[in-house]
Structure formats: C-alpha cells, structure tokens
Design an enzyme around this catalytic site. Structure first.
Site, PDB file in Angstrom:
ATOM      1  CG  HIS A 176      -0.238  60.758  42.929  1.00 12.65           C
ATOM      2  ND1 HIS A 176      -0.793  60.582  41.693  1.00 12.65           N
ATOM      3  CD2 HIS A 176       0.613  59.713  43.096  1.00 12.65           C
ATOM      4  CE1 HIS A 176      -0.298  59.505  41.125  1.00 12.65           C
ATOM      5  NE2 HIS A 176       0.548  58.951  41.963  1.00 12.65           N
TER       6      HIS A 176
ATOM      7  CB  ILE B 226      -3.324  53.765  41.198  1.00 12.70           C
ATOM      8  CG1 ILE B 226      -2.813  55.007  41.970  1.00 12.70           C
ATOM      9  CG2 ILE B 226      -2.696  52.534  41.816  1.00 12.70           C
ATOM     10  CD1 ILE B 226      -3.560  56.248  41.687  1.00 12.70           C
ATOM     11  CB  SER B 227       0.619  56.147  40.477  1.00 13.91           C
ATOM     12  OG  SER B 227       1.795  56.907  40.495  1.00 13.91           O
ATOM     13  CB  ALA B 228       4.003  53.438  38.304  1.00 16.93           C
TER      14      ALA B 228
END
Length: 575
Positions: free
Chosen positions: A492, A241-243
C-alpha cells in the site's frame, strides 16, 4: 511519505533514462532562495522560491475551527487577514496520538522492520487552526498563464496526515522538463475525531463529515483564487492516496454528485484520480458501531453527564479532546482495522452508502483513473500475528469491521481465499508461492484486507460507473513493480515515492508520472506513440499492470470468486 508507505526498492538516478538529458538539467537547475508575493482578496501571501519552484504554504481558507467552531462545518474566510508568511511549512491539523498499547500491538511489525517508524511523517507543528491550502508552482508562473491544477488530498486512515507530508517539487520539475507544467495544491483537512466524529448527536446537528467539507471548501478556494497564481480553475483534477483516494470518491458523491460552485455553477473539478481507495460500503453516522465510537470519546473526555455531550466536547480543552479522540485505536495498532473515523452517510452531505449512490447515478461522472497496488493488505496484516485460524480471523473481522455479518458468513468469505496450503500459495504478496508466510494466516489475511478495502472494491466502483455512465472514460492500473520486497510485495502506497520523488524503479516512476501528467492536461493518460496503449477499463476490462521494467495489459478478472462473494454480500459488509 505516506504512513503505510515503506519503500525498500533501490532508488535509481534519472540519468539512466536515456534520451532525457533535458530532465536532468531541469532537476538540477535553479539556484538560490528568494521571496515572491501574490495578492488575494483575503490575504497578501508571501511565498518562497527555491531551486525553480515557488511555494506558498499555509494559506487560510476558513476561520479557525476552534472554541465553539470545533466540530462544526468550516466557516468560509471572508475578511482580509493581512500578510500570510507562506515561506515555511503549513501547520498540520491535530494528528491521532499513538497509544502505548498500539505500539505494543505493533511488536511483530517491529521485529520484522525495526526501523519502520522512521518512515512516519511527523509535522513540525499541529493546531486546530489548520484549515489552509499550500500552492506550489514552477518559477515565473503568473496570473493569466492558466496552467492545469492538480488538487492533492493526503491519506492516513482518516486519522493522521497533513499537506506538507509530500513535497511536489521533483514532480513539478519533471512536468516542466516534459513541457507540461502544472500547479499543485495541497489541502489541509481535519482528521480523526476532529473531522470525522460520528454519532446521532452529530447527525442531529448536521455536523458530519467535516473533513470532507474542509476539502470541498479548499476546492472552492481554488475556484476563487487559483487564477491569481497562474492556474486555470476550469482545469482542476483531484487526486488522493488511501484515505485521500477514498475522499476523492466521496467528493464525487458529495451532495448526490453536485460539484458546482458560485453564481456560474461551474464544476469544481473535471477529472479524478484515485490511488488505492474508492468505495467503502458504510452504514449511517448514527449506526450502532458509529454511535459506540461517539460514546467512548464522550466518556474519555469526561462529558458523559453533560446536558449536551456535543457542546461539552467543544468546551473541553484541546488536550482533553485530543486525548479523548486518541482513545480509539490508531492506524498502526492491533485493532487499527476498526477505523473509528471515516466518512459515513449523514442525510446532508453523503446521502447513502457510496456504492448505492453510484449505482443510482448520484455522483459526479467525470473521467477518472483508479489504481491499486498488487499487495494492498500486507502492511496492516503484520499487526495481528495471533490470528492463525479461520475462526479467530472471522471473530476479529466481525468485532472490528463487519458488525453486520455473522461469524458463519465471514467464515464463508474467508474460505473463498483457500484452505490449508492453498491459502498460503494464493495469498498476498501475490505470485510468490509459499514464500512470505511470516506467521500462519498472514498471507490469506493480507489478501482479504487488501481486496476488500482497496483492490476488489476498486473493481466494483469501475463496474458500477461503467454501467451507469458507459460514455464517461475510466482507466485502471495495478502496481506490481516491487514484488520482490520481503513480506510486503508491492504494498500500500508504493506508488507515492515514484510519483513524488521519481525513485523506486525507473520504469514505474516514468510511466506513473507521464500518465498522470497526460491526464491532467488531456483527461487521457495516453500519449501518442507510447506503448502499450492503455485502453479504457470498459473496453474489455483491461488494466495496465506496471512491472519493474515494463508495463503490460491484463484482464481485470483475477480472484473472481472472491469478487463475486463481496459483490453479492455488500449489504452485510458495511462498516
């Protein structure tokens, strides 16, 4: 819960899922706590069995990166370390410290969501000695069962995050109930300046992108050891997820796509899932912007006059280095968009900006799912209430992120998102008209940031991979199940709670989970009879949009004017 994940959707019990009584029995089964042991070549690991799930936390895979091993690639653990008590919670790698000025910069966010800090996960313990994996499996699984493996890479802007932040137990029970049990592996990797310090000094020594190398060594540990836990090293899917999602993309491009390991040179993974994050166009680890980060950290650590500034950073105390690393803006800050620490080309592990590597075919071409939320940029855009004009926004973007672009060029980019009233109507949260403009410029900035960092760069990734390897399947989804959330929309990280906890909306939780389980098993998110059928992205650029109570197919061509501008100007948009 992920750092940017603030869930306001109403949690609904699984009992509302008609016909899934088996799932309810599974979620409520298994009473009591006991220990279980697995013997490895490097450790004897004691895990805890709780309510039908066995967890082995904090299994070391590398020597502690402390002392002279600080800011160096991970050193594989080869000796037997004795008994590892994996019944607790894995120690986290050092987390970026929130500065006082960062919290003051979040004043506008606190006014809107005064309790948002309650959603930030805090590890019970942090240490440089943190390179571990945590294995979670269904009760009773044993060596030889050969279950598929889901390898999880957490997010946190490459500045915070730890393996224990998300509990997979509920998701594992869901898989058991659907007769698709799996093994979940979470890897700890170094973040912030401990794992992603840039600079020409780092480049010269070959010590760049340490966090990615930690992740890769964790994958190698899985190849060597997961069979002892009942997993199949030939059926590993990586997910983040994300980074962590950006990290998955980086794992595809690491070493020009070479993801084999050992004497047999077998692939370390066979599929990839990216949830909110893919390519981030980047300049060298020794670029002007990157070098400025290194120089500021060196100065903050008191190492500016040292004969070797890098060696000085290794020799200062943990507290001194931690404070120096945290002198850079954190993820929840007015200048948090600057992202001081992130993967960059280093002539060793990542040989070029990721979009160039993919365009040249220098990546691991495996089946993949790429997803994004409809309103990726809303949360971070609440942190800059003063950027109320196009000129101020262009200045901010150039100073914090796009050093290679002029303010005039950035004004052109910003204006593709509308002017005047249209920038409000067309902004994010999308499809909300004039609502949610908490201060002037908010919705347009949320659209710009969300599109460049997540949504439209996802489309660029798919466009490139489908052109270079048209026969390798890829699917894409868009989360739109929390549109009514004030100011944030489907923000997000909104898909993490449905997947891990099964909450949010019933449909979103069920569709996301079943699609992921199908992919883990068959490298295809579809299951016979499930509607709507989810076609591969290259077949008409179709994307699955997940709404509160249903899913539908949409064409992935929205905001084409903005997309075209980004695609045609990537050279000046590298960070």
């Amino acid at each position: 819960m992920h750092i940017f994940q603030i869930t306001f959707a109403i949690s609904l019990p699984y009992m509302a899922l008609a016909g899934h009584q088996k799932l309810i029995r599974s979620l409520n089964s298994g009473i009591g706590i006991s220990n279980v042991t697995v013997n490895l070549s490097t450790a004897t690991v004691i895990g805890a069995m709780v309510n039908g799930v066995e967890s082995f936390a904090g299994i070391p895979f590398a020597s502690p990166p402390t002392g002279n091993l600080r800011l160096r690639p991970p050193q594989r653990l080869t000796k037997h370390v004795g008994v590892v008590d994996g019944t607790g919670v894995a120690t986290a790698c050092p987390q970026q410290v929130f500065r006082e000025e960062d919290l003051l910069g979040a004043a506008s966010l606190l006014q809107i969501f005064p309790n948002f800090t309650a959603g930030i996960p805090v590890p019970p313990k942090e240490s440089e000695d943190c390179l571990t994996v945590t294995v979670t499996r269904p009760e009773g699984v044993k060596a030889g069962d050969n279950l598929p493996v889901l390898f999880w890479i957490y997010g946190g802007s490459f500045e915070i995050g730890f393996s224990a932040a998300n509990d997979p137990a509920n998701f594992l029970h869901f898989g058991i109930a659907l007769n698709k049990p799996f093994i979940f592996v979470a890897v700890n990797y170094r973040v912030n300046g401990f794992g992603f310090l840039p600079g020409k000094e780092i480049l010269a020594e070959g010590s760049g992108n340490l966090g990615l190398l930690d992740q890769r060594m964790g994958l190698e540990w899985v190849a060597d050891n997961i069979s002892e836990f009942g997993g199949d090293p030939n059926r590993v899917v990586i997910w983040g997820i994300s980074a962590g999602s950006i990290s998955v993309l980086n794992q595809l491009t690491l070493y020009n796509g070479n993801h084999t390991y050992g004497k047999t040179m077998k692939p370390l993974f066979r599929g990839a899932v990216m949830s909110s994050g893919s390519i981030i166009p980047t300049n060298s680890i020794a670029s002007d912007k990157a070098q400025a980060v290194y120089d500021r950290v060196v100065k903050a650590a008191g190492c500016s006059n040292a004969r070797s500034t890098l060696q000085c950073l290794r020799e200062v105390s943990y507290e001194t280095f931690m404070n120096a690393v945290s002198s850079e803006p954190g993820p929840i800050a007015y200048n948090g968009f600057a992202v001081s620490y992130l993967p960059r080309p280093d002539n060793k592990t990542i040989l070029d900006s990721p979009e160039r590597l993919i365009a040249d075919g220098n990546y691991a071409a495996v089946p993949m799912i790429l997803g994004s939320m409809e309103d990726e940029g809303t949360f971070i855009s609440l942190l800059q209430p003063n950027l109320t004009t196009t000129a101020l926004l262009a200045q901010y973007l150039r100073q914090t992120y796009f050093w290679g672009a002029s303010e005039t060029e950035l004004v052109d980019y910003i204006n593709t998102y509308g002017r005047g009233f249209s920038e409000v109507v067309l902004g994010s949260p999308f499809r909300t008209g004039a609502r949610n403009e908490v201060f002037p410029g908010y919705k347009r900035r949320a659209a710009i940031i969300g599109d460049f960092v997540f949504t439209l760069t996802r489309r660029i990734t798919l466009l490139l991979t489908s052109f270079v390897n048209p026969n390798v399947p890829a699917w894409s989804y868009l989360g739109s199940f929390a549109q009514g959330t004030p100011y944030l929309g489907t923000g997000h990280g909104s898909d993490m709670t449905p997947i891990f906890s099964g909450t949010s909306t019933i449909h979103a939780a069920y569709r996301l989970r079943t699609s992921l389980l199908n992919f883990i098993y068959d490298l295809n998110p579809n299951e016979a009879g499930e509607a709507p059928f989810w076609p591969q992205w290259g077949t008409g650029y179709q994307q699955l949009q997940i709404l509160p109570n249903s899913s539908r197919l949409i064409t992935d061509n929205y905001r084409s004017r903005n997309f075209d501008w980004i695609l045609n100007n990537l050279d000046i948009l590298r960070v």
